[in-house]
Design an enzyme around this catalytic site. Structure first.
Site, PDB file in Angstrom:
ATOM      1  N   ALA A  22     109.318  28.528 155.213  1.00 47.48           N
ATOM      2  CA  ALA A  22     110.051  27.263 155.374  1.00 47.48           C
ATOM      3  C   ALA A  22     111.502  27.530 155.770  1.00 47.48           C
ATOM      4  O   ALA A  22     112.083  26.798 156.585  1.00 47.48           O
ATOM      5  CB  ALA A  22     109.998  26.467 154.074  1.00 47.48           C
ATOM      6  N   VAL A  24     112.593  29.974 157.523  1.00 49.67           N
ATOM      7  CA  VAL A  24     112.637  30.341 158.946  1.00 49.67           C
ATOM      8  C   VAL A  24     112.678  29.079 159.811  1.00 49.67           C
ATOM      9  O   VAL A  24     113.496  28.959 160.732  1.00 49.67           O
ATOM     10  CB  VAL A  24     111.421  31.222 159.328  1.00 49.67           C
ATOM     11  CG1 VAL A  24     111.371  31.454 160.832  1.00 49.67           C
ATOM     12  CG2 VAL A  24     111.481  32.554 158.590  1.00 49.67           C
ATOM     13  N   ARG A  72     112.954  46.163 141.634  1.00 52.66           N
ATOM     14  CA  ARG A  72     114.007  46.049 140.620  1.00 52.66           C
ATOM     15  C   ARG A  72     115.041  47.108 141.014  1.00 52.66           C
ATOM     16  O   ARG A  72     114.727  48.293 141.096  1.00 52.66           O
ATOM     17  CB  ARG A  72     113.436  46.286 139.230  1.00 52.66           C
ATOM     18  CG  ARG A  72     112.268  45.335 138.963  1.00 52.66           C
ATOM     19  CD  ARG A  72     111.973  45.095 137.525  1.00 52.66           C
ATOM     20  NE  ARG A  72     110.682  44.404 137.401  1.00 52.66           N
ATOM     21  CZ  ARG A  72     110.525  43.081 137.253  1.00 52.66           C
ATOM     22  NH1 ARG A  72     111.555  42.295 137.164  1.00 52.66           N
ATOM     23  NH2 ARG A  72     109.320  42.554 137.171  1.00 52.66           N
ATOM     24  N   ASP A 130     106.387  33.199 135.322  1.00 51.77           N
ATOM     25  CA  ASP A 130     106.607  32.944 133.891  1.00 51.77           C
ATOM     26  C   ASP A 130     107.068  31.522 133.573  1.00 51.77           C
ATOM     27  O   ASP A 130     106.981  31.096 132.421  1.00 51.77           O
ATOM     28  CB  ASP A 130     107.662  33.923 133.342  1.00 51.77           C
ATOM     29  CG  ASP A 130     107.261  35.374 133.515  1.00 51.77           C
ATOM     30  OD1 ASP A 130     106.050  35.638 133.657  1.00 51.77           O
ATOM     31  OD2 ASP A 130     108.146  36.244 133.512  1.00 51.77           O
ATOM     32  N   GLY A 188      90.656  24.872 126.388  1.00 52.04           N
ATOM     33  CA  GLY A 188      90.135  24.487 125.072  1.00 52.04           C
ATOM     34  C   GLY A 188      90.217  25.625 124.064  1.00 52.04           C
ATOM     35  O   GLY A 188      89.267  25.887 123.314  1.00 52.04           O
ATOM     36  N   ARG A 275      87.103  40.715 120.179  1.00 49.03           N
ATOM     37  CA  ARG A 275      87.556  41.660 121.213  1.00 49.03           C
ATOM     38  C   ARG A 275      88.796  41.087 121.894  1.00 49.03           C
ATOM     39  O   ARG A 275      89.062  39.890 121.771  1.00 49.03           O
ATOM     40  CB  ARG A 275      86.477  41.852 122.267  1.00 49.03           C
ATOM     41  CG  ARG A 275      85.176  42.229 121.617  1.00 49.03           C
ATOM     42  CD  ARG A 275      84.149  42.675 122.574  1.00 49.03           C
ATOM     43  NE  ARG A 275      82.969  43.063 121.773  1.00 49.03           N
ATOM     44  CZ  ARG A 275      81.949  43.699 122.259  1.00 49.03           C
ATOM     45  NH1 ARG A 275      81.898  44.009 123.518  1.00 49.03           N
ATOM     46  NH2 ARG A 275      80.939  44.026 121.478  1.00 49.03           N
TER      47      ARG A 275
HETATM   48  P1  ATP Z   1     111.133  38.199 136.695  1.00 57.61           P
HETATM   49  O1  ATP Z   1     111.317  36.951 135.876  1.00 57.61           O
HETATM   50  O2  ATP Z   1     109.951  38.130 137.568  1.00 57.61           O
HETATM   51  O3  ATP Z   1     111.195  39.428 135.862  1.00 57.61           O
HETATM   52  P2  ATP Z   1     113.871  38.623 137.425  1.00 57.61           P
HETATM   53  O4  ATP Z   1     114.659  38.290 138.631  1.00 57.61           O
HETATM   54  O5  ATP Z   1     114.375  38.030 136.125  1.00 57.61           O
HETATM   55  O6  ATP Z   1     112.372  38.245 137.726  1.00 57.61           O
HETATM   56  P3  ATP Z   1     114.806  41.257 136.700  1.00 57.61           P
HETATM   57  O7  ATP Z   1     114.107  42.566 136.717  1.00 57.61           O
HETATM   58  O8  ATP Z   1     115.419  40.793 135.427  1.00 57.61           O
HETATM   59  O9  ATP Z   1     113.765  40.197 137.265  1.00 57.61           O
HETATM   60  O10 ATP Z   1     115.985  41.274 137.785  1.00 57.61           O
HETATM   61  C1  ATP Z   1     115.707  41.588 139.142  1.00 57.61           C
HETATM   62  C2  ATP Z   1     116.875  42.338 139.719  1.00 57.61           C
HETATM   63  O11 ATP Z   1     118.046  41.517 139.632  1.00 57.61           O
HETATM   64  C3  ATP Z   1     117.222  43.603 138.989  1.00 57.61           C
HETATM   65  O12 ATP Z   1     116.434  44.703 139.376  1.00 57.61           O
HETATM   66  C4  ATP Z   1     118.674  43.799 139.397  1.00 57.61           C
HETATM   67  O13 ATP Z   1     118.753  44.356 140.675  1.00 57.61           O
HETATM   68  C5  ATP Z   1     119.183  42.357 139.410  1.00 57.61           C
HETATM   69  N1  ATP Z   1     119.808  42.056 138.110  1.00 57.61           N
HETATM   70  C6  ATP Z   1     119.210  41.930 136.914  1.00 57.61           C
HETATM   71  N2  ATP Z   1     120.100  41.700 135.925  1.00 57.61           N
HETATM   72  C7  ATP Z   1     121.317  41.689 136.520  1.00 57.61           C
HETATM   73  C8  ATP Z   1     122.662  41.505 136.048  1.00 57.61           C
HETATM   74  N3  ATP Z   1     122.934  41.286 134.757  1.00 57.61           N
HETATM   75  N4  ATP Z   1     123.644  41.525 136.952  1.00 57.61           N
HETATM   76  C9  ATP Z   1     123.406  41.746 138.267  1.00 57.61           C
HETATM   77  N5  ATP Z   1     122.160  41.936 138.772  1.00 57.61           N
HETATM   78  C10 ATP Z   1     121.125  41.901 137.925  1.00 57.61           C
END
Ligand code: ATP
Length: 351
Positions: A22, A24, A72, A130, A188, A275
């Protein structure tokens, strides 16, 4: 603004591709060039991006995952390494990328906040299965994950019913119980156990105390025995991964021993053939539902509109079915809630 970048960061979620697609179209309509940055903030740091053209995104709305790939990027997470990494990203973009769309969870939003504060204006889209972002009713990917949970557990229920089993179903969501609660209602469940409700004392780190563990188990045992007495021959116990699945830095889960240990404790106490089934990564993937595709498309389009008007440091959200935007700083401070009424409902309709 004539050059915008877009990246996906954190965990992937179904619908991220529809948002990219979208964006794009929206960029093209406004004479903006859109660049797809590979592997989240890592691609920004390494200057790894390409122009996104219509042919590259033609059919991606129907695909799970993210064509931009995600990662990450640890230097952003580490306060000692963060500033030089932010500076490097901003320097890479100078004269090439004037604004950035970040699709991810609240960790990704913090990175976007830092980049905006240091000269690269960002707008965020909530992309995570999540549904753990407080300022929006729904995140991109949540609806698909919820449907995946429902379909998987419907299949598990068929075999549980045939063998008179008690199944502990561990559901993703990090600390948020949305998938567990609404998956439980949709299937359920005999019981739904969450971090948010139930009045248990869950620690931030490490295992729950013995008293909490005893009460937690006795509540579930009572529930299974009550359901059995009411004539039910199979039991689905939905447990949020924050309780049985997430390990702390010492490898400990909040419920000692995790879902397998909980199944054993319930089996021993009730006599049921108990289980566990840890749904795990299947919940992240798959073709996005219509709802996720539509929300993602609305949000991707909206994000380009914000940047084109010079507006940044915003999160695009959906609230009461209306797409709107919210200040990132405020968004990150909002406490995440989960309906107590629906938690009550899950237990009322569960025998
Ligand atoms: P998910 O909910 O799927 O885990 P998310 O965006 O919360 O997604 P994170 O692993 O917490 O996932 O963050 C993704 C990336 O964002 C991190 O690998 C990092 O590069 C950046 N990031 C996370 N925390 C910080 C922070 N406090 N300050 C700056 N960048 C951050």
């Amino acid at each position: 603004m004539k050059h915008i970048g877009i990246l996906t960061s954190g965990g992937d979620s179904p619908g991220m591709n529809a948002a990219v697609r979208a964006a794009v179209f929206a960029a093209r309509a406004q004479g903006i060039t859109l660049y797809g940055i590979q592997q989240g903030y890592r691609g920004l740091y390494e200057g790894n991006w390409d122009e996104l053209t219509l042919d590259k995104v033609d059919a991606i709305h129907a695909q799970g995952g993210t064509i931009l790939r995600t990662a990450r990027f640890m230097p952003f997470q580490d306060s000692a390494r963060r500033q030089p990494a932010i500076d490097q990203c901003v320097a890479n973009c100078a004269g090439k990328i004037d604004g950035l769309i970040v699709i991810g969870g609240d960790g990704s939003f913090r990175g976007a906040q830092d980049l905006t504060n240091h000269g690269l204006p960002c707008v965020c889209l909530p992309g995570t299965i999540d549904n753990d972002i407080a300022c929006t009713d729904y995140t991109i990917g949540y609806d698909t994950a919820l449907n995946t949970v429902m379909n998987q557990v419907d299949a598990i229920a068929d075999t549980a019913r045939s063998h008179d089993r008690c199944m502990i179903i561990e559901v993703m969501g990090n600390k948020a119980g949305d998938l567990t609660l609404y998956g439980g209602i949709a299937c359920g469940a005999t019981a739904v156990v969450l971090m948010e409700h139930g009045g248990y004392r869950f620690p931030e780190e490490g295992e729950m105390d013995a008293e909490t563990k005893a009460r937690f188990e006795s509540d579930l045992v009572a529930r299974v025995l009550k359901a059995k007495a009411a004539g039910k021959n199979y039991f689905l116990i939905f447990v949020a991964e924050g309780i049985t699945g997430k390990k702390d830095k010492n490898g400990k889960t909040r419920y000692p021993g995790g879902a397998e240990a909980l199944a054993k404790a319930l089996g021993d106490a009730t006599g049921a053939d108990a289980r566990c089934d840890i749904l795990s990564y299947v919940q992240r993937g798959g073709r996005p539902t219509a709802r996720d595709r539509v929300i993602a498309t609305q949000m991707g389009d909206y994000a380009v509109g914000l940047l084109a008007r010079g507006i940044s440091n915003r999160v695009v959200v959906i609230h009461n079915e209306v797409i709107m935007d919210y200040d990132i700083n405020q968004a990150l401070k909002m406490p995440k809630g989960l309906s107590a009424a629906d938690y009550g409902l899950a237990w009322r309709v569960s025998l």
